[in-house]
Design an enzyme around this catalytic site. Structure first.
Site, short mmCIF file in Angstrom:
data_model
loop_
_atom_site.label_atom_id
_atom_site.label_comp_id
_atom_site.label_asym_id
_atom_site.label_seq_id
_atom_site.Cartn_x
_atom_site.Cartn_y
_atom_site.Cartn_z
N ARG A 1 1.05 -1.19 0.13
CA ARG A 1 0.05 0.04 -0.04
C ARG A 1 0.80 1.15 -0.04
O ARG A 1 1.70 1.34 0.97
CB ARG A 1 -0.75 -0.17 1.16
CG ARG A 1 -1.83 1.31 1.34
CD ARG A 1 -2.75 1.20 2.34
NE ARG A 1 -4.12 0.37 1.65
CZ ARG A 1 -5.32 0.57 2.29
NH1 ARG A 1 -5.28 1.34 3.34
NH2 ARG A 1 -6.18 -0.03 1.82
N HIS B 1 -7.00 0.86 -6.77
CA HIS B 1 -7.44 -0.44 -5.37
C HIS B 1 -7.89 -1.45 -6.17
O HIS B 1 -9.11 -1.76 -5.73
CB HIS B 1 -8.14 0.47 -4.50
CG HIS B 1 -8.24 -0.32 -2.97
ND1 HIS B 1 -7.12 -1.40 -2.73
CD2 HIS B 1 -9.03 -0.10 -1.89
CE1 HIS B 1 -7.69 -1.75 -1.62
NE2 HIS B 1 -8.52 -1.04 -0.90
N GLN C 1 -10.14 -4.11 -3.64
CA GLN C 1 -11.36 -3.79 -3.44
C GLN C 1 -12.24 -3.87 -4.31
O GLN C 1 -13.40 -4.57 -4.33
CB GLN C 1 -11.36 -2.52 -2.90
CG GLN C 1 -12.54 -1.68 -2.49
CD GLN C 1 -13.13 -2.31 -1.07
OE1 GLN C 1 -12.27 -2.67 -0.27
NE2 GLN C 1 -14.40 -2.84 -1.08
N ASP D 1 -17.33 6.70 -2.26
CA ASP D 1 -16.23 6.80 -1.56
C ASP D 1 -15.94 8.14 -0.79
O ASP D 1 -16.59 9.09 -1.14
CB ASP D 1 -14.88 6.33 -2.36
CG ASP D 1 -13.82 6.09 -1.66
OD1 ASP D 1 -13.82 5.94 -0.35
OD2 ASP D 1 -12.59 5.95 -2.36
N CYS E 1 -16.62 1.02 -0.09
CA CYS E 1 -15.37 0.46 0.05
C CYS E 1 -14.97 0.62 1.75
O CYS E 1 -14.30 -0.38 2.13
CB CYS E 1 -14.06 0.96 -0.63
SG CYS E 1 -13.70 2.72 -0.35
N ARG F 1 -13.47 -9.14 1.02
CA ARG F 1 -12.16 -8.73 0.79
C ARG F 1 -11.36 -9.97 1.00
O ARG F 1 -10.49 -10.49 0.16
CB ARG F 1 -11.64 -7.79 1.47
CG ARG F 1 -12.27 -6.33 1.31
CD ARG F 1 -11.59 -5.81 0.05
NE ARG F 1 -10.25 -5.97 -0.31
CZ ARG F 1 -9.71 -4.92 0.39
NH1 ARG F 1 -10.18 -3.81 0.90
NH2 ARG F 1 -8.37 -4.83 0.47
N1 NVA Z 1 -9.97 6.44 -1.76
C1 NVA Z 1 -9.93 6.01 -0.45
C2 NVA Z 1 -10.17 4.45 -0.49
C3 NVA Z 1 -9.93 3.99 0.91
C4 NVA Z 1 -9.95 2.48 1.19
C5 NVA Z 1 -8.50 6.37 0.06
O1 NVA Z 1 -7.39 6.20 -1.13
O2 NVA Z 1 -8.02 6.77 1.16
N1 CP Z 2 -11.25 -0.54 1.86
C1 CP Z 2 -10.12 -0.71 2.31
O1 CP Z 2 -9.11 -0.74 1.75
O2 CP Z 2 -9.92 -0.44 3.73
P1 CP Z 2 -8.74 -0.14 4.41
O3 CP Z 2 -8.20 1.10 4.35
O4 CP Z 2 -9.14 -0.19 5.98
O5 CP Z 2 -7.61 -1.25 4.45
#
Ligand code: NVA
Ligand code: CP
Length: 305
Positions: free
Chosen positions: A102, A129, A132, A222, A261, A289
């Site tokens: 990540r 992502h 997800q 989101d 998500c 997931r």
């Molecule tokens: N768009 C959000 C998704 C989190 C799972 C982010 O990148 O923070």
């Molecule tokens: N949806 C998702 O990826 O959640 P987290 O940021 O908690 O991993």
């Protein structure tokens, strides 16, 4: 050896193969079985941003499969002045069988995958992502059967989730509509990329959320400020306010599922009434997931690959 950095790294046929393994593992899990398909295998999680779902679903999934995981937070020095991504990736590949990353910047995951000698899975970047989005489409299938021909309406910021879902919908023959103010729609380079990868895909953009959700099988939203965009929060909240998914909007699609998500900012992009309401499947998405990632790990590390 294969990586999953962007959704289009998988073909539609391969997504079906991953979903088939996921479904089988899910059924066994529900029946109390934990088949050790990956005994002794080790997963490294290299995370530059916070996580609940991604981290825990991968760690728990790997444990069910008889393997183990090592979580590496910021102190491990990925993408920092401590050492180069190339040195980091080459060395980590000597210790583990698969890496989930990540990253703050998508290019860091690309650089890691370019040097890693084990599969690298994108666990979220600012660009996309894929894990997800796969879990979301797997969830939709459980409700509607064949997903081809259905519409997913994404209401809000045209962000990493919107890009991932647009690509995945296109790959699987679904129509995708993004409802967002013009400044929050896709950028030209992503539009061109979509056209090049999926020339036949039905991917539309509009500023009208009602038009987007009418006839949709899924309404998705989101957060308005993703991780890393905290400083823009106030501006984004004011620009995206008309795109809140609330009860009034969902009245235009009473048969649609609501997806998010998570984590959600309740009262901003979605109201409590919608996220806790009868159309919402957000907890099921989160649960899936784990099932989908178990399928992905078994597929990537199994005899098929
Ligand atoms: N768009 C959000 C998704 C989190 C799972 C982010 O990148 O923070
Ligand atoms: N949806 C998702 O990826 O959640 P987290 O940021 O908690 O991993």
């Amino acid at each position: 050896m294969r990586h999953l950095i962007v959704p289009e790294d998988l073909t539609a046929h391969e997504i079906e193969a991953v979903f088939a393994v996921s479904r089988d593992l899910e059924e066994k899990y529900d029946a109390g079985r934990r088949d050790a398909l990956l005994p002794g295998r080790v997963l490294a999680l290299v995370f530059e941003k916070p996580s609940l779902r991604t981290r825990v679903s991968f760690e728990a999934g790997m444990a069910h499969l008889g393997g183990s995981s090592i979580f590496l937070g910021e102190d491990a020095g990925f993408s920092s002045s401590r050492e180069s991504i190339a040195d980091f990736g080459r060395v980590l590949s000597e210790y583990v069988d698969v890496i989930v990353c990540r990253s703050k910047v998508h290019a860091s995951i690309e650089q890691l995958a370019a040097v890693a000698s084990v599969p690298v899975i994108n666990g979220l970047s600012d660009y996309c992502h894929p894990c997800q989005a796969l879990a979301d489409i797997y969830t939709l299938r459980r409700h509607v059967g064949r997903v081809a021909g259905h519409t997913l309406a994404f209401v809000g910021d045209g962000n990493n989730m919107a890009r991932s879902l647009a690509m995945l919908c296109g790959l699987l023959g679904m129509r995708f509509v993004l409802a967002a103010p013009r400044a929050y729609q896709f950028d030209e380079s992503f539009r061109q990329h979509l056209k090049k990868v999926l020339p036949e895909a039905e991917i539309e953009e509009t500023t009208d959320p009602v038009a987007a959700v009418t006839d949709a099988a899924v309404v998705y939203t989101d957060v308005w400020a993703s991780m890393g965009q905290e400083k823009e929060r106030q501006q984004r909240t004011s620009d995206l306010r008309p795109y809140q998914v609330n009860e009034a909007l969902m009245k235009h699609c009473p048969n649609a599922l609501f997806m998010h998500c998570l984590p959600a900012r309740r009262g901003e992009e979605v109201t409590d009434g919608v996220i806790d309401g009868p159309q919402s499947v957000v907890v099921e998405e989160a649960a899936n997931r784990m099932h989908v990632q178990k399928g992905l790990l078994a597929w990537l590390l199994g005899p098929q690959k």
